[in-house]
Design a protein around this motif. Structure first.
Motif, PDB file in Angstrom:
ATOM      1  N   ARG A  14       0.890  -1.067   0.033  1.00 46.79           N
ATOM      2  CA  ARG A  14      -0.045   0.170   0.037  1.00 46.79           C
ATOM      3  C   ARG A  14       0.890   1.286   0.064  1.00 46.79           C
ATOM      4  NH1 ARG A  14      -0.277   4.254   2.474  1.00 46.79           N
ATOM      5  NH2 ARG A  14       1.200   3.157   3.880  1.00 46.79           N
ATOM      6  N   ARG A  15       0.481   2.233  -0.787  1.00 46.03           N
ATOM      7  CA  ARG A  15       1.388   3.587  -0.860  1.00 46.03           C
ATOM      8  C   ARG A  15       0.127   4.685  -1.166  1.00 46.03           C
ATOM      9  NH1 ARG A  15       5.536   1.051   0.236  1.00 46.03           N
ATOM     10  NH2 ARG A  15       5.130   2.152   2.170  1.00 46.03           N
ATOM     11  N   SER A  16       0.685   5.748  -0.679  1.00 46.80           N
ATOM     12  CA  SER A  16      -0.312   6.930  -0.582  1.00 46.80           C
ATOM     13  C   SER A  16      -0.039   7.294  -2.176  1.00 46.80           C
ATOM     14  CB  SER A  16       0.093   8.105   0.184  1.00 46.80           C
ATOM     15  OG  SER A  16      -0.228   7.543   1.543  1.00 46.80           O
ATOM     16  N   ARG A  18      -0.879  10.124  -5.381  1.00 47.70           N
ATOM     17  CA  ARG A  18      -1.256  11.584  -5.584  1.00 47.70           C
ATOM     18  C   ARG A  18      -1.548  11.830  -6.894  1.00 47.70           C
ATOM     19  NH1 ARG A  18       2.355  10.921  -1.456  1.00 47.70           N
ATOM     20  NH2 ARG A  18       1.660  11.341   0.772  1.00 47.70           N
ATOM     21  N   PHE A  99      10.808  13.616   3.620  1.00 48.05           N
ATOM     22  CA  PHE A  99       9.544  13.187   3.014  1.00 48.05           C
ATOM     23  C   PHE A  99       9.140  14.372   2.006  1.00 48.05           C
ATOM     24  CE2 PHE A  99       4.972  13.382   2.353  1.00 48.05           C
ATOM     25  CZ  PHE A  99       4.975  12.137   1.437  1.00 48.05           C
ATOM     26  N   GLN A 124      -4.491  18.632  -3.819  1.00 48.32           N
ATOM     27  CA  GLN A 124      -4.874  17.944  -2.751  1.00 48.32           C
ATOM     28  C   GLN A 124      -6.442  17.943  -2.588  1.00 48.32           C
ATOM     29  OE1 GLN A 124      -3.294  16.414   0.378  1.00 48.32           O
ATOM     30  NE2 GLN A 124      -1.231  16.809  -0.319  1.00 48.32           N
ATOM     31  N   PHE A 128      -6.758  14.692  -5.972  1.00 45.62           N
ATOM     32  CA  PHE A 128      -5.773  14.217  -7.018  1.00 45.62           C
ATOM     33  C   PHE A 128      -6.495  13.587  -8.339  1.00 45.62           C
ATOM     34  CE2 PHE A 128      -3.548  14.020  -2.824  1.00 45.62           C
ATOM     35  CZ  PHE A 128      -2.662  14.737  -2.991  1.00 45.62           C
ATOM     36  N   CYS A 169      -5.239   8.092  -1.026  1.00 47.34           N
ATOM     37  CA  CYS A 169      -4.308   8.903  -0.380  1.00 47.34           C
ATOM     38  C   CYS A 169      -5.152   9.406   0.923  1.00 47.34           C
ATOM     39  CB  CYS A 169      -3.916  10.244  -1.130  1.00 47.34           C
ATOM     40  SG  CYS A 169      -2.516  11.137  -0.281  1.00 47.34           S
ATOM     41  N   PRO A 170      -4.582   8.945   2.122  1.00 45.79           N
ATOM     42  CA  PRO A 170      -5.488   9.614   3.406  1.00 45.79           C
ATOM     43  C   PRO A 170      -4.952  11.311   3.346  1.00 45.79           C
ATOM     44  CG  PRO A 170      -3.438   8.533   3.925  1.00 45.79           C
ATOM     45  CD  PRO A 170      -3.363   8.327   2.523  1.00 45.79           C
ATOM     46  N   GLN A 171      -5.897  12.159   3.603  1.00 49.90           N
ATOM     47  CA  GLN A 171      -5.441  13.466   3.648  1.00 49.90           C
ATOM     48  C   GLN A 171      -6.182  14.347   4.846  1.00 49.90           C
ATOM     49  OE1 GLN A 171      -7.286  13.390  -0.719  1.00 49.90           O
ATOM     50  NE2 GLN A 171      -5.991  15.143  -0.597  1.00 49.90           N
ATOM     51  N   GLN A 172      -5.032  14.424   5.886  1.00 50.15           N
ATOM     52  CA  GLN A 172      -5.437  15.201   7.076  1.00 50.15           C
ATOM     53  C   GLN A 172      -5.781  16.587   6.502  1.00 50.15           C
ATOM     54  OE1 GLN A 172      -2.456  14.229   9.841  1.00 50.15           O
ATOM     55  NE2 GLN A 172      -1.167  15.855   9.252  1.00 50.15           N
ATOM     56  N   ILE A 173      -4.966  17.362   5.360  1.00 54.65           N
ATOM     57  CA  ILE A 173      -5.289  18.324   4.903  1.00 54.65           C
ATOM     58  C   ILE A 173      -6.687  18.877   5.065  1.00 54.65           C
ATOM     59  CG2 ILE A 173      -5.114  17.983   2.424  1.00 54.65           C
ATOM     60  CD1 ILE A 173      -3.323  20.390   2.189  1.00 54.65           C
ATOM     61  N   VAL A 213       8.860   5.380  -0.351  1.00 56.77           N
ATOM     62  CA  VAL A 213       9.034   6.077   0.797  1.00 56.77           C
ATOM     63  C   VAL A 213       9.846   5.277   2.032  1.00 56.77           C
ATOM     64  CG1 VAL A 213       7.653   7.182   2.558  1.00 56.77           C
ATOM     65  CG2 VAL A 213       7.152   7.213   0.251  1.00 56.77           C
ATOM     66  N   ARG A 215      11.463   3.482   5.302  1.00 55.28           N
ATOM     67  CA  ARG A 215      10.822   3.052   6.703  1.00 55.28           C
ATOM     68  C   ARG A 215      12.025   2.508   7.569  1.00 55.28           C
ATOM     69  NH1 ARG A 215       6.480   4.661   4.481  1.00 55.28           N
ATOM     70  NH2 ARG A 215       4.477   3.808   4.992  1.00 55.28           N
TER      71      ARG A 215
HETATM   72  C1  LIG Z   1      -3.107  10.449   9.342  1.00 60.91           C
HETATM   73  C2  LIG Z   1      -2.543  10.832   7.869  1.00 60.91           C
HETATM   74  C3  LIG Z   1      -2.797  12.059   7.302  1.00 60.91           C
HETATM   75  C4  LIG Z   1      -2.147  12.175   6.078  1.00 60.91           C
HETATM   76  N1  LIG Z   1      -2.468  13.296   5.365  1.00 60.91           N
HETATM   77  C5  LIG Z   1      -1.876  13.576   4.269  1.00 60.91           C
HETATM   78  C6  LIG Z   1      -2.406  14.621   3.373  1.00 60.91           C
HETATM   79  O1  LIG Z   1      -2.953  15.499   3.974  1.00 60.91           O
HETATM   80  N2  LIG Z   1      -1.800  14.982   2.027  1.00 60.91           N
HETATM   81  C7  LIG Z   1      -0.752  13.793   1.650  1.00 60.91           C
HETATM   82  O2  LIG Z   1      -0.661  14.012   0.485  1.00 60.91           O
HETATM   83  N3  LIG Z   1      -0.562  12.866   2.347  1.00 60.91           N
HETATM   84  C8  LIG Z   1      -1.005  12.679   3.581  1.00 60.91           C
HETATM   85  N4  LIG Z   1      -0.497  11.331   4.438  1.00 60.91           N
HETATM   86  C9  LIG Z   1       0.131  10.326   3.546  1.00 60.91           C
HETATM   87  C10 LIG Z   1       1.531  10.352   4.267  1.00 60.91           C
HETATM   88  O3  LIG Z   1       2.353  11.333   3.692  1.00 60.91           O
HETATM   89  C11 LIG Z   1       2.009   9.067   3.851  1.00 60.91           C
HETATM   90  O4  LIG Z   1       1.479   8.148   4.519  1.00 60.91           O
HETATM   91  C12 LIG Z   1       3.693   8.884   4.275  1.00 60.91           C
HETATM   92  O5  LIG Z   1       4.488   9.939   3.771  1.00 60.91           O
HETATM   93  C13 LIG Z   1       3.804   7.281   3.921  1.00 60.91           C
HETATM   94  O6  LIG Z   1       4.026   7.123   2.855  1.00 60.91           O
HETATM   95  P1  LIG Z   1       2.990   5.929   2.198  1.00 60.91           P
HETATM   96  O7  LIG Z   1       1.706   6.206   2.704  1.00 60.91           O
HETATM   97  O8  LIG Z   1       3.146   6.060   0.574  1.00 60.91           O
HETATM   98  O9  LIG Z   1       3.553   4.651   2.745  1.00 60.91           O
HETATM   99  C14 LIG Z   1      -1.240  11.145   5.379  1.00 60.91           C
HETATM  100  C15 LIG Z   1      -1.002   9.982   6.251  1.00 60.91           C
HETATM  101  C16 LIG Z   1      -1.668   9.794   7.275  1.00 60.91           C
HETATM  102  C17 LIG Z   1      -1.490   8.243   8.098  1.00 60.91           C
END
Ligand SMILES: Cc1cc2nc3c(=O)[nH]c(=O)nc-3n(C[C@H](O)[C@H](O)[C@H](O)COP(=O)(O)O)c2cc1C
Length: 227
Positions: A14-16, A18, A99, A124, A128, A169-173, A213, A215
């Motif tokens: 799994r990867r975020s 964008r 990062f 964002q 995306f 992509c999880p996005q707290q933004i 990314v 770890r």
């Molecule tokens: C709670 C949480 C909030 C995040 N918010 C954002 C965000 O707002 N925008 C974004 O581009 N990535 C966001 N991410 C993704 C992280 O940047 C990403 O999980 C981290 O860099 C590790 O990369 P990976 O998910 O590809 O393994 C968030 C991840 C988590 C767990």
């Protein structure tokens, strides 16, 4: 005892993502993913999650409003809860900066380039280009423990999506957009916007979707205590 390496594989891969393809996601699939994710554990089965699946015309309207709101106050939007302490201390500052640098390089944008950085933030708020956006809320009267529960729920969604070939992509933004989301989604005052999530078919031709990314190695975050 037999292990199931498939589960580890899904977790590791799994990867975020964008950037997403202009390809619809079957709503039945979205429902299955969320139903599966709802089986996440939570403190005394409190299940603090609430989510809004945004597609079609609502997605167009909300993403347009979100980009407009960001453009009107690019440095003036505040989230509903603090993301990081200011200033951020080590070792987290190095990981954060590492990062951000890596992502900026992949997106062809250095941190000093304000115009390009803003363009990336706008992406964002367009999820995306994913056809499905999800907004997550939680009752703000709950305590920190409920954030722990929420993490498991979000991870379940991300893994269940992978199980179907979808990416996220999880996005707290998205918490920055709480005034607009409150109005558009009719959120009650006690509902805090925790995060958003993009969901769709990833465009893996994009460099930012092909990043590795790093770890921490196991011995940097685990202490085995046996005696
Ligand atoms: C709670 C949480 C909030 C995040 N918010 C954002 C965000 O707002 N925008 C974004 O581009 N990535 C966001 N991410 C993704 C992280 O940047 C990403 O999980 C981290 O860099 C590790 O990369 P990976 O998910 O590809 O393994 C968030 C991840 C988590 C767990």
């Amino acid at each position: 005892m037999e292990t199931n390496p498939f589960i580890d594989e899904v977790i590791r891969k799994r990867r975020s993502k964008r950037g997403f393809l202009d390809q619809a996601v079957d709503m039945a699939m979205v429902k299955d993913i969320l139903a599966a994710a709802g089986s996440a554990p939570s403190s005394s089965n409190s299940q603090p999650w609430r989510c809004y699946v945004i597609t079609g015309a609502a997605r167009e309207r909300i993403t347009t409003l979100a980009v407009d709101a960001y453009r009107a106050a690019p440095d003036g939007q505040a989230p509903e809860y603090p993301f990081f302490p200011q200033p951020l201390h080590e070792p987290y500052a190095s990981r954060f900066n590492g990062f951000r640098g890596q992502l900026g390089d992949a997106q062809g944008c250095c941190r000093s380039d304000k115009v390009k950085r803003r363009r990336d933030v706008e992406r964002q708020f367009r999820f995306f280009d994913a056809p499905v956006g999800i907004i997550f809320t939680m009752d703000r009267r709950l305590e920190w423990a409920s954030f722990l529960c929420y993490g498991g729920f979000l991870q379940n969604i991300m893994l269940a999506a992978r199980g179907r070939g979808l990416d996220t992509c999880p996005q707290q933004i998205w918490s920055l957009q709480h005034p607009l989301l409150r109005a558009e989604l009719g959120l009650a005052e006690e509902q805090m916007v925790v995060a958003g999530m993009s969901l769709g078919w990833a465009d893996d031709s994009l460099p930012e979707n092909r990043m590795t990314v790093p770890r921490l190695p196991l011995d940097e975050f685990v202490t085995f205590v046996a005696d």
